[in-house]
Design an enzyme around this catalytic site. Structure first.
Site, PDB file in Angstrom:
ATOM      1  CE  LYS A 285      -3.466  -2.674  -0.142  1.00 34.02           C
ATOM      2  NZ  LYS A 285      -4.205  -3.375   0.881  1.00 34.02           N
TER       3      LYS A 285
HETATM    4  C1  LIG Z   1      -5.085  -4.349   1.414  1.00 38.10           C
HETATM    5  C2  LIG Z   1      -6.577  -4.221   1.192  1.00 38.10           C
HETATM    6  C3  LIG Z   1      -7.338  -4.506   2.489  1.00 38.10           C
HETATM    7  C4  LIG Z   1      -6.968  -5.276   3.803  1.00 38.10           C
HETATM    8  O1  LIG Z   1      -5.842  -4.661   4.180  1.00 38.10           O
HETATM    9  P1  LIG Z   1      -4.840  -5.516   5.446  1.00 38.10           P
HETATM   10  O2  LIG Z   1      -3.893  -4.516   5.853  1.00 38.10           O
HETATM   11  O3  LIG Z   1      -4.007  -6.476   4.557  1.00 38.10           O
HETATM   12  O4  LIG Z   1      -5.500  -6.164   6.348  1.00 38.10           O
HETATM   13  C5  LIG Z   1      -8.791  -4.435   2.592  1.00 38.10           C
HETATM   14  N1  LIG Z   1      -9.383  -3.858   1.465  1.00 38.10           N
HETATM   15  C6  LIG Z   1      -8.805  -3.806   0.281  1.00 38.10           C
HETATM   16  C7  LIG Z   1      -9.420  -3.192  -0.879  1.00 38.10           C
HETATM   17  C8  LIG Z   1      -7.311  -3.825   0.219  1.00 38.10           C
HETATM   18  O5  LIG Z   1      -6.552  -3.669  -0.891  1.00 38.10           O
END
Ligand SMILES: *Cc1c(COP(=O)(O)O)cnc(C)c1O
Length: 404
Positions: free
Chosen positions: A205
């Protein structure tokens, strides 16, 4: 490789058929950027008094809230925990229906199952790959409690129309902004628009804390509920007010805390967010320019008036113009050492959802059609211009080979 070599590569045999790959080493689709200042920030916390439950968490929350333009930010142990907490404090419970797009990561829907709520999948608009407000409107029933827009790839959903629907029907909005840190809708920052907005700090991210997440809100009551939920349902104010040893559990909760170690990394990463966003945008622009003229490809959607956060670059193929199918194009690009991915298999087509809810193909045709044509190209701030050129060369090479 240089430009001349790249041109040659295009006319060569695909690596899938034994030709020389465009790149010698695999380029991943996403990757964290951790530098010395991050390492130093984490080290300082490691040498200090608080590894968790300390002051660095609050500092991260304040910096984050300021960055996205929200009154409050509450840090949690993952983006999924953030979604779970948001769903709980939004008051979701058994048999409540929540409308969302199936073109998302599983966690967007799983968080509803954690509270016994029911995901109702509404189709996307293929022009944006985001939830189609018309479909949301059509999916509302007397049991609908919330809408959960996901800003796919980092492109904001039509928040004016979604907010209008929510307002007239009395629904909550939980935005999954895991892709959209830094995005803006009509000049307003994502994180400052909804009742509750969630973010993720997974390494692919925009910023990372290893694992981590955040919920933003302008509502002090929701913020307080979020803080309790992540800490066993304990009301810390009782102890603080009365200076006692008591830690009263006043509600249901989990241990979903983010540590001070992680928060130090988060604060340090947040300082480089804008540079990362600018680099992502520059790379995306190069992709758009390269792929727009190719009839076999559909470049990523953008919207005038909104700022795209470019978490990923979603490229769609035009199957009618290709002899080879998406799976073969995918494998051919991997063979060129371009680490393409696919975001996502629609949630309602996962075996668990099929079994539990009886969902199948045909429920959301636009999302299914888009998902069948999607390829995620590498996109992360540390990519060099040479890396970008390699991706473009590999795509051109594979498409020229695979077209009709
Ligand atoms: C990465 C992601 C999540 C979950 O995040 P984590 O930190 O991995 O638990 C939820 N929704 C979307 C759309 C994502 O890309």
């Amino acid at each position: 490789m240089n430009e001349a070599e790249r041109q040659d590569a295009v006319t060569e045999v695909p690596a899938l058929l034994g030709g020389t790959p465009v790149r010698a080493r695999m380029l991943p689709y996403g990757r964290q950027h951790v530098d010395e200042s991050d390492i130093q920030a984490v080290t300082e916390v490691l040498r200090g008094d608080w590894l968790t439950n300390g002051p660095t968490v609050a500092r991260f929350e304040e910096a984050f809230a300021a960055r996205v333009g929200a009154r409050f930010a509450v840090a949690l142990s993952s983006g999924t925990a953030a979604l779970h907490a948001a769903a709980i404090v939004a008051g979701l419970g058994p048999d409540d229906e929540v409308i969302l797009s199936p073109l998302t990561f599983l966690a967007s829907a799983n968080c509803l199952l954690y509270c016994g709520a029911i995901p109702v999948f509404a189709d996307i608009d293929p022009a944006t790959l985001n939830l189609d407000p018309e479909r949301v409107e059509a999916a509302v029933t007397s049991r609908t409690k919330a809408i959960l827009p996901v800003h796919f790839a980092g492109l904001p959903c039509d928040m004016d129309r979604i907010r209008a629907i929510a307002q007239t029907r009395g629904l909550r909005i939980i935005e999954d902004a895991a892709h959209a840190l830094g995005a803006e809708w009509n000049g307003r920052r994502i994180g400052s628009l909804g009742d509750l907005t969630t973010f993720s700090f997974h390494p692919v991210k925009h910023i990372t804390t290893g694992e981590g997440g955040m919920v933003t809100t302008d509502d002090p009551h929701l913020a307080e509920k979020l803080r309790r939920f992540r800490n066993h349902g304990i009301d810390k104010q009782v102890r603080d007010r009365q200076a006692t040893w008591r830690q009263d559990m006043v509600t249901f909760g989990f241990n979903y805390r983010l540590t001070d170690i992680q928060s130090a990394l988060g604060i340090s990463q947040l300082r480089r967010l804008d540079a990362g966003l600018a680099r992502r945008e520059a790379i995306a622009r190069q992709y758009q320019a390269a792929f727009a003229p190719m009839a076999e490809l559909l470049p990523a959607p953008t919207l005038a008036g909104s700022r795209h956060a470019w978490h990923i670059y979603p490229l769609r193929i035009e199957p009618d113009r290709l002899r080879e199918d998406r799976e073969t194009v995918f494998r051919a690009l991997r063979a060129e050492n371009v680490g393409v991915s696919v975001h996502y298999l629609p949630v309602h087509l996962h075996p668990f959802y099929r079994e539990r809810f009886g969902t199948d193909r045909g429920l959301c045709p636009a999302a299914e059609e888009a998902a069948d044509r999607l390829l995620t190209l590498p996109l992360f701030p540390q990519m060099t211009d040479g890396d970008v050129a390699d991706v473009v060369a590999a795509v051109r090479k594979v498409i020229r080979w695979g077209r009709r």
